[in-house]
Design a protein around this motif. Structure first.
Motif, PDB file in Angstrom:
ATOM      1  N   THR A 124       0.823  -1.215   0.000  1.00  0.00           N
ATOM      2  CA  THR A 124       0.000   0.000   0.000  1.00  0.00           C
ATOM      3  C   THR A 124       0.854   1.261   0.000  1.00  0.00           C
ATOM      4  O   THR A 124       0.450   2.278  -0.575  1.00  0.00           O
ATOM      5  CB  THR A 124      -0.972   0.012   1.193  1.00  0.00           C
ATOM      6  OG1 THR A 124      -0.240  -0.141   2.418  1.00  0.00           O
ATOM      7  CG2 THR A 124      -1.972  -1.128   1.080  1.00  0.00           C
ATOM      8  N   ALA A 125       2.034   1.199   0.611  1.00  0.00           N
ATOM      9  CA  ALA A 125       2.919   2.363   0.583  1.00  0.00           C
ATOM     10  C   ALA A 125       3.335   2.679  -0.853  1.00  0.00           C
ATOM     11  O   ALA A 125       3.276   3.833  -1.299  1.00  0.00           O
ATOM     12  CB  ALA A 125       4.146   2.114   1.455  1.00  0.00           C
ATOM     13  N   VAL A 126       3.752   1.645  -1.582  1.00  0.00           N
ATOM     14  CA  VAL A 126       4.155   1.836  -2.978  1.00  0.00           C
ATOM     15  C   VAL A 126       2.965   2.256  -3.824  1.00  0.00           C
ATOM     16  O   VAL A 126       3.059   3.157  -4.666  1.00  0.00           O
ATOM     17  CB  VAL A 126       4.785   0.533  -3.533  1.00  0.00           C
ATOM     18  CG1 VAL A 126       5.030   0.664  -5.042  1.00  0.00           C
ATOM     19  CG2 VAL A 126       6.076   0.201  -2.810  1.00  0.00           C
ATOM     20  N   PHE A 127       1.830   1.612  -3.597  1.00  0.00           N
ATOM     21  CA  PHE A 127       0.648   1.878  -4.411  1.00  0.00           C
ATOM     22  C   PHE A 127       0.188   3.324  -4.284  1.00  0.00           C
ATOM     23  O   PHE A 127      -0.071   3.997  -5.293  1.00  0.00           O
ATOM     24  CB  PHE A 127      -0.473   0.928  -3.992  1.00  0.00           C
ATOM     25  CG  PHE A 127      -1.788   1.222  -4.656  1.00  0.00           C
ATOM     26  CD1 PHE A 127      -1.954   1.047  -6.017  1.00  0.00           C
ATOM     27  CD2 PHE A 127      -2.872   1.678  -3.916  1.00  0.00           C
ATOM     28  CE1 PHE A 127      -3.175   1.323  -6.637  1.00  0.00           C
ATOM     29  CE2 PHE A 127      -4.084   1.946  -4.517  1.00  0.00           C
ATOM     30  CZ  PHE A 127      -4.234   1.774  -5.884  1.00  0.00           C
ATOM     31  N   VAL A 152      -5.710   0.572   4.591  1.00  0.00           N
ATOM     32  CA  VAL A 152      -5.932  -0.330   3.463  1.00  0.00           C
ATOM     33  C   VAL A 152      -5.059  -1.575   3.589  1.00  0.00           C
ATOM     34  O   VAL A 152      -5.478  -2.680   3.220  1.00  0.00           O
ATOM     35  CB  VAL A 152      -5.687   0.394   2.120  1.00  0.00           C
ATOM     36  CG1 VAL A 152      -5.790  -0.582   0.943  1.00  0.00           C
ATOM     37  CG2 VAL A 152      -6.689   1.528   1.944  1.00  0.00           C
ATOM     38  N   ALA A 153      -3.875  -1.435   4.145  1.00  0.00           N
ATOM     39  CA  ALA A 153      -3.022  -2.605   4.387  1.00  0.00           C
ATOM     40  C   ALA A 153      -3.705  -3.558   5.363  1.00  0.00           C
ATOM     41  O   ALA A 153      -3.667  -4.788   5.174  1.00  0.00           O
ATOM     42  CB  ALA A 153      -1.663  -2.163   4.928  1.00  0.00           C
ATOM     43  N   ASP A 199       1.305  -3.232 -10.531  1.00  0.00           N
ATOM     44  CA  ASP A 199       2.675  -2.724 -10.595  1.00  0.00           C
ATOM     45  C   ASP A 199       3.271  -2.606  -9.194  1.00  0.00           C
ATOM     46  O   ASP A 199       4.441  -2.946  -8.963  1.00  0.00           O
ATOM     47  CB  ASP A 199       2.702  -1.358 -11.270  1.00  0.00           C
ATOM     48  CG  ASP A 199       2.383  -1.430 -12.761  1.00  0.00           C
ATOM     49  OD1 ASP A 199       2.441  -2.541 -13.327  1.00  0.00           O
ATOM     50  OD2 ASP A 199       2.063  -0.374 -13.346  1.00  0.00           O
ATOM     51  N   ALA A 200       2.440  -2.140  -8.253  1.00  0.00           N
ATOM     52  CA  ALA A 200       2.911  -1.996  -6.872  1.00  0.00           C
ATOM     53  C   ALA A 200       3.241  -3.358  -6.269  1.00  0.00           C
ATOM     54  O   ALA A 200       4.205  -3.487  -5.504  1.00  0.00           O
ATOM     55  CB  ALA A 200       1.854  -1.276  -6.030  1.00  0.00           C
ATOM     56  N   ALA A 201       2.448  -4.377  -6.594  1.00  0.00           N
ATOM     57  CA  ALA A 201       2.720  -5.730  -6.095  1.00  0.00           C
ATOM     58  C   ALA A 201       4.071  -6.214  -6.582  1.00  0.00           C
ATOM     59  O   ALA A 201       4.826  -6.861  -5.838  1.00  0.00           O
ATOM     60  CB  ALA A 201       1.610  -6.683  -6.524  1.00  0.00           C
TER      61      ALA A 201
END
Length: 256
Positions: A124-127, A152-153, A199-201
């Motif tokens: 979630t941080a990256v997203f 959200v995490a 992409d974040a994953a």
């Protein structure tokens, strides 16, 4: 609330008739598979005594079985296949599932397979870094609270089989849905959301195996489509519901 009914039929079939019995139920099974009242079925054989068989059929309800399937054209053909073995039945009853249920640890949860809380925190941080830089999605998340990514995490962790921290601190599914009301999310924004979280994953190092990613994407598709629906004009949020618990679905984790 669970409404389905499980029917158990216990047979005692002499070993010299077991091959023909299995062949008959293979043909009868095709008729069960065609019945809209049947959710699933399975014929099991005792390991200790090969003469004992148990047929499990899950019906949408006992009424659907008795008033639907048994009065349908399929039932006549089904009965014709199994009629030679009706005298071998030792038990035939309907059972209603209770609340006592669970899963063992032989198959890991998606949460554990992903890497637990740390993995979803990284995700979630990256997203949300991506979201806030994206021209299409940034307006949707204008004024984003600092704790949003962490919440959200927790949500995703609980959805994928982790601790119930979101439910305990924020609320259930209705609480999450209510956050989307009035935002009028477009299909283009939904698709960008799906693209960016994948992409974040990748960047967050979540497992890239086909089984995990197919389950992950299945939830993302389901969740984002609900978000679009409930964000639209005139949508009524659902009553408070528990957080959904996602599983592997059709394919468990590949272990080689």
């Amino acid at each position: 609330m669970t409404t389905h009914t499980v029917e158990y039929i216990r047979y005692r079939i002499p070993e010299d008739r077991s091959a023909e019995f299995l062949a008959a139920y293979t043909r009868a099974g095709a008729l069960l598979a065609a019945a809209p009242e049947c959710l699933d079925y399975e014929l099991a054989r005792s390991e200790e005594d090969f003469q004992h068989f148990i047929l499990r059929i899950t019906w949408t309800s006992s009424e659907a079985h008795l008033e639907g399937f048994r009065k349908s054209e399929l039932f006549d053909d089904f009965l014709a296949e199994i009629r030679p073995y009706t005298g071998d039945i030792e038990e035939m009853r309907h059972y209603k599932p209770t609340a006592v249920r669970g899963t063992g640890s032989a198959v890991p949860t998606l949460y554990d397979w992903a890497g637990g809380a740390e993995a979803f925190t990284r995700l979630t941080a990256v997203f949300y870094e991506k979201v806030l830089r994206d021209d299409l999605l940034a307006p949707v998340f204008e004024g984003l609270a600092a704790e949003h990514a962490a919440h959200v995490a927790l949500w995703l962790g609980e959805v994928f089989g982790g601790p119930t921290a979101y439910s305990e601190t924020q609320g259930g599914h209705g609480h999450m849905v209510a956050k989307h009301v009035g935002k009028n999310i477009t299909e283009a924004q939904r698709r960008r959301w799906v693209e960016l979280i994948q992409d974040a994953a990748d960047e967050a190092g979540l497992p890239a195996d086909a089984e995990f990613r197919s389950a992950f994407l299945a939830y993302v598709e389901w969740g984002t489509r609900l978000a679009v629906h409930f964000s639209g004009p005139g949508a009524t949020p659902p009553a408070e519901q528990p957080v959904p618990r996602w599983t592997w679905g059709a394919m468990p984790p590949y272990r080689g």
